[in-house]
Enzyme design. Structure first.
Site, PDB file in Angstrom:
ATOM      1  CB  ALA A 177      -0.935   0.188   1.169  1.00  0.00           C
ATOM      2  CB  THR A 224       6.879  -9.478  16.166  1.00  0.00           C
ATOM      3  OG1 THR A 224       7.660  -9.283  17.332  1.00  0.00           O
ATOM      4  CG2 THR A 224       5.350  -9.303  16.411  1.00  0.00           C
ATOM      5  CG  ASP A 225      10.835 -11.054  19.994  1.00  0.00           C
ATOM      6  OD1 ASP A 225       9.848 -10.116  19.252  1.00  0.00           O
ATOM      7  OD2 ASP A 225      11.760 -11.235  20.146  1.00  0.00           O
ATOM      8  CD  GLU A 226       7.967  -5.977  19.639  1.00  0.00           C
ATOM      9  OE1 GLU A 226       7.073  -5.252  20.208  1.00  0.00           O
ATOM     10  OE2 GLU A 226       8.740  -5.416  18.946  1.00  0.00           O
ATOM     11  CE1 TYR A 263       4.017  -4.779  15.002  1.00  0.00           C
ATOM     12  CE2 TYR A 263       5.540  -5.319  16.789  1.00  0.00           C
ATOM     13  CZ  TYR A 263       5.157  -5.531  15.354  1.00  0.00           C
ATOM     14  OH  TYR A 263       6.071  -6.247  14.714  1.00  0.00           O
ATOM     15  CE  LYS A 272       2.961  -9.153  12.806  1.00  0.00           C
ATOM     16  NZ  LYS A 272       2.939  -9.112  11.214  1.00  0.00           N
ATOM     17  CG  ASN A 296      14.406  -8.657  11.462  1.00  0.00           C
ATOM     18  OD1 ASN A 296      14.227  -8.877  10.563  1.00  0.00           O
ATOM     19  ND2 ASN A 296      14.154  -9.361  12.523  1.00  0.00           N
ATOM     20  N   GLY A 308       4.157   1.128  28.991  1.00  0.00           N
ATOM     21  CA  GLY A 308       4.062  -0.286  28.811  1.00  0.00           C
ATOM     22  C   GLY A 308       5.340  -0.808  28.400  1.00  0.00           C
TER      23      GLY A 308
HETATM   24  P1  NAD Z   1       7.885  -1.876   7.884  1.00  0.00           P
HETATM   25  O1  NAD Z   1       6.948  -1.070   8.380  1.00  0.00           O
HETATM   26  O2  NAD Z   1       9.078  -1.521   7.286  1.00  0.00           O
HETATM   27  O3  NAD Z   1       7.056  -2.132   6.391  1.00  0.00           O
HETATM   28  C1  NAD Z   1       5.610  -2.678   6.371  1.00  0.00           C
HETATM   29  C2  NAD Z   1       5.339  -2.745   4.962  1.00  0.00           C
HETATM   30  O4  NAD Z   1       3.933  -3.118   4.807  1.00  0.00           O
HETATM   31  C3  NAD Z   1       5.221  -1.382   4.111  1.00  0.00           C
HETATM   32  O5  NAD Z   1       5.806  -1.440   2.900  1.00  0.00           O
HETATM   33  C4  NAD Z   1       4.013  -0.567   3.935  1.00  0.00           C
HETATM   34  O6  NAD Z   1       3.567  -0.042   3.004  1.00  0.00           O
HETATM   35  C5  NAD Z   1       3.145  -1.897   3.898  1.00  0.00           C
HETATM   36  N1  NAD Z   1       1.939  -2.102   4.409  1.00  0.00           N
HETATM   37  C6  NAD Z   1       1.342  -1.664   5.574  1.00  0.00           C
HETATM   38  N2  NAD Z   1      -0.134  -1.890   5.525  1.00  0.00           N
HETATM   39  C7  NAD Z   1      -0.437  -2.367   4.409  1.00  0.00           C
HETATM   40  C8  NAD Z   1      -1.940  -2.562   3.687  1.00  0.00           C
HETATM   41  N3  NAD Z   1      -2.861  -2.383   4.565  1.00  0.00           N
HETATM   42  N4  NAD Z   1      -1.541  -3.306   2.805  1.00  0.00           N
HETATM   43  C9  NAD Z   1      -0.542  -3.379   1.824  1.00  0.00           C
HETATM   44  N5  NAD Z   1       0.688  -2.978   2.462  1.00  0.00           N
HETATM   45  C10 NAD Z   1       0.672  -2.533   3.740  1.00  0.00           C
HETATM   46  O7  NAD Z   1       7.852  -3.245   8.512  1.00  0.00           O
HETATM   47  P2  NAD Z   1       9.024  -4.505   8.747  1.00  0.00           P
HETATM   48  O8  NAD Z   1       9.877  -4.032   9.873  1.00  0.00           O
HETATM   49  O9  NAD Z   1       9.504  -4.628   7.408  1.00  0.00           O
HETATM   50  O10 NAD Z   1       8.077  -5.670   9.100  1.00  0.00           O
HETATM   51  C11 NAD Z   1       7.464  -6.694   8.415  1.00  0.00           C
HETATM   52  C12 NAD Z   1       6.895  -7.561   9.181  1.00  0.00           C
HETATM   53  O11 NAD Z   1       7.634  -8.235   9.756  1.00  0.00           O
HETATM   54  C13 NAD Z   1       5.873  -7.095   9.866  1.00  0.00           C
HETATM   55  O12 NAD Z   1       4.822  -8.040   9.927  1.00  0.00           O
HETATM   56  C14 NAD Z   1       6.317  -7.239  11.190  1.00  0.00           C
HETATM   57  O13 NAD Z   1       5.384  -7.272  12.269  1.00  0.00           O
HETATM   58  C15 NAD Z   1       7.345  -8.251  11.227  1.00  0.00           C
HETATM   59  N6  NAD Z   1       8.584  -8.192  12.141  1.00  0.00           N
HETATM   60  C16 NAD Z   1       9.121  -7.076  12.070  1.00  0.00           C
HETATM   61  C17 NAD Z   1      10.514  -6.935  12.838  1.00  0.00           C
HETATM   62  C18 NAD Z   1      11.374  -5.831  13.118  1.00  0.00           C
HETATM   63  O14 NAD Z   1      12.224  -5.748  13.769  1.00  0.00           O
HETATM   64  N7  NAD Z   1      10.981  -4.893  12.083  1.00  0.00           N
HETATM   65  C19 NAD Z   1      10.586  -8.150  13.759  1.00  0.00           C
HETATM   66  C20 NAD Z   1      10.012  -9.300  13.718  1.00  0.00           C
HETATM   67  C21 NAD Z   1       8.750  -9.308  13.014  1.00  0.00           C
HETATM   68  P1  TYD Z   2      12.117  -0.328  18.378  1.00  0.00           P
HETATM   69  O1  TYD Z   2      13.238  -0.091  17.433  1.00  0.00           O
HETATM   70  O2  TYD Z   2      11.203   0.657  18.431  1.00  0.00           O
HETATM   71  O3  TYD Z   2      11.967  -1.889  18.443  1.00  0.00           O
HETATM   72  P2  TYD Z   2      10.750  -2.843  19.610  1.00  0.00           P
HETATM   73  O4  TYD Z   2      10.033  -1.658  20.439  1.00  0.00           O
HETATM   74  O5  TYD Z   2       9.787  -3.406  18.573  1.00  0.00           O
HETATM   75  O6  TYD Z   2      11.566  -3.601  20.133  1.00  0.00           O
HETATM   76  O7  TYD Z   2      12.948  -0.253  19.940  1.00  0.00           O
HETATM   77  C1  TYD Z   2      13.945  -0.989  20.435  1.00  0.00           C
HETATM   78  C2  TYD Z   2      14.135  -0.620  21.984  1.00  0.00           C
HETATM   79  O8  TYD Z   2      14.795   0.756  21.822  1.00  0.00           O
HETATM   80  C3  TYD Z   2      12.929  -0.623  22.616  1.00  0.00           C
HETATM   81  O9  TYD Z   2      13.487  -1.168  23.789  1.00  0.00           O
HETATM   82  C4  TYD Z   2      12.789   0.895  22.771  1.00  0.00           C
HETATM   83  C5  TYD Z   2      14.084   1.597  22.622  1.00  0.00           C
HETATM   84  N1  TYD Z   2      14.042   2.673  22.137  1.00  0.00           N
HETATM   85  C6  TYD Z   2      14.507   3.956  22.704  1.00  0.00           C
HETATM   86  O10 TYD Z   2      15.159   3.820  23.764  1.00  0.00           O
HETATM   87  N2  TYD Z   2      14.762   5.107  21.979  1.00  0.00           N
HETATM   88  C7  TYD Z   2      14.215   5.287  20.750  1.00  0.00           C
HETATM   89  O11 TYD Z   2      14.088   6.545  20.173  1.00  0.00           O
HETATM   90  C8  TYD Z   2      13.547   4.145  20.252  1.00  0.00           C
HETATM   91  C9  TYD Z   2      13.009   4.304  18.734  1.00  0.00           C
HETATM   92  C10 TYD Z   2      13.343   2.849  20.837  1.00  0.00           C
END
Ligand code: NAD
Ligand code: TYD
Length: 368
Positions: free
Chosen positions: A38, A134-136, A160, A164, A190, A307
């Site tokens: 999107a 996610t592990d969250e 969030y 998930k 990641n 939280g």
């Molecule tokens: P991101 O926010 O970088 O990317 C999300 C993508 O989804 C974007 O390109 C956005 O345009 C698209 N999107 C959002 N809503 C949409 C919709 N309604 N229809 C079509 N496209 C849509 O996210 P990310 O960090 O790449 O994470 C990808 C997946 O991995 C997610 O499901 C997230 O929960 C999971 N995940 C992320 C992490 C992390 O550390 N980033 C860790 C574990 C799991």
């Molecule tokens: P984040 O990258 O938002 O990932 P998640 O909340 O999904 O784990 O944050 C990683 C950790 O860093 C989390 O404990 C929150 C902390 N954090 C800060 O301390 N300062 C910041 O500006 C951000 C974005 C995150």
């Protein structure tokens, strides 16, 4: 492995989705990829620059559009969905949870409905729905608790992670009730190329370069289990190609670190980069490193996230034993590559940070 098949990747213009597409193009010759995204603030077509145009097709659309998804599955004869699309930032889920319910719950359900109607009609086609989570969803660990195994109870604490968790349950229910062939992966935090600079690592990197405060939530001792995005993509690929139907695989790098240590390593890496490359001081004159001062001086403790989960850690033994999963990057090698990528791709992060992200952060936190 070589294949002629076409797969659908949702959220392929986001951080992990774009890295996954690059990984598949490099490792699965012949596979074609239809990308449905999107293009929210987090999605960027430039994340796919350089990908083989003959093997990818980009569709600008919403996963909640069930009719569109059904049409894509039918028209492209797609029997595999890898589902990344989501709202993914915890802080945004606190200030605006509705978008998370829409994308993560309604969106995932829309995909499941489309997959069911196309794949399970009649005698049914061989198919796979690989859900990326996610592990969250497991909640927060105490300091001595064992890491999250797949059997850990779901205890999501943020909008969030709750959204998930709901999506994971829907995927499970579509398998159990309708016999949709699914696999789910739950991964830890990641980092790597193309990550939007609102998440911890790229935000700290970019703020070091701009000479802006490095906001540490609370006492900085919250622990995350960091994994380079290439290793996550490798794990998702293995689950897709080798995972048993109906199973969940936790993916992580056994790399737990408190946030403050992550920030310390980033600031040290930027200081070292400026010391060895004098052109950086010209490009980023507002960075303390341009004056030979440590970027650590930018660290600012701020009010904690409401939280805020204290600790996440993944037990990856099931993925290791069943899928042969092993991360390739150490945290040191992965972070060094990531710092080098952000230094080499200034135009990318400047472009993605223009516009809506700036407005959102300034509305919710004031200028940083
Ligand atoms: P991101 O926010 O970088 O990317 C999300 C993508 O989804 C974007 O390109 C956005 O345009 C698209 N999107 C959002 N809503 C949409 C919709 N309604 N229809 C079509 N496209 C849509 O996210 P990310 O960090 O790449 O994470 C990808 C997946 O991995 C997610 O499901 C997230 O929960 C999971 N995940 C992320 C992490 C992390 O550390 N980033 C860790 C574990 C799991
Ligand atoms: P984040 O990258 O938002 O990932 P998640 O909340 O999904 O784990 O944050 C990683 C950790 O860093 C989390 O404990 C929150 C902390 N954090 C800060 O301390 N300062 C910041 O500006 C951000 C974005 C995150």
């Amino acid at each position: 492995m070589s294949t002629e098949r076409t797969i659908l990747v949702t959220g392929g213009a986001g951080f992990i989705g774009a890295n996954f597409i690059r990984h598949r193009l490099a490792t699965v010759p012949g596979e074609r990829i239809v990308i449905l995204d999107a293009l929210t603030y987090a999605g960027n077509r430039a994340n796919l620059d350089g990908c083989d145009a003959a093997r990818i097709e980009f569709i600008h659309g919403d996963i909640r559009d069930t009719a569109l998804v059904e049409m894509l599955l039918r028209d492209h004869r797609i029997a595999t969905i890898v589902h990344f699309a989501a709202e993914s930032h915890v802080d945004r889920s606190i200030t605006g949870p509705d978008a998370f319910l829409d994308a993560n719950v309604i969106g995932t359900h829309s995909l499941l409905k489309a997959a069911r109607s196309v794949w399970l009609a009649g005698s049914g086609l061989p198919h796979r729905f690989q859900h990326v989570s996610t592990d969250e969803v497991y909640g927060s660990l105490g300091p001595t608790d064992p890491p999250f195994a797949e059997s850990h109870p779901y205890q999501p604490n943020s909008p969030y992670s709750a959204s998930k968790a709901a999506s994971d349950h829907l995927v499970r229910a579509y398998h159990h009730t309708f016999h949709l062939d699914v696999t789910t992966t739950n991964c830890s935090n990641n980092y790597g190329p193309y990550q939007f600079p609102e998440k911890l690592i790229p935000l700290m990197l970019v703020n070091c370069l701009h000479g802006k405060p490095l906001p540490i939530y609370g006492d900085g001792m919250n622990v995350r289990d960091w994994l380079h995005v290439d290793d996550h993509c490798r794990g998702v690929s293995l689950a897709l190609d080798k995972g048993r139907v109906g199973e969940v695989y936790n993916i992580g790098g056994e790399n737990e670190r408190p946030n403050i240590e992550i920030v310390q390593k980033i600031t040290a890496a930027i200081d070292a980069a400026f010391a060895s490359d004098t052109t950086l001081a010209v490009r980023f004159p507002n960075s303390p490193a341009s004056q030979g001062k440590p970027c650590w001086s930018l660290v600012t403790y701020v009010k904690d996230r409401p939280g805020h989960d204290r600790r996440y850690a993944i037990d990856p033994r099931k993925a290791q034993s069943e899928l042969g999963y092993r991360p390739h990057e150490t945290f040191e090698s992965g972070l060094a590559k990531t710092v080098a990528w952000y230094l080499a791709n200034e135009s990318w992060w400047r472009a993605v940070m223009d516009g809506s992200y700036r407005n959102w952060i300034e509305t919710n936190y004031g200028a940083r």
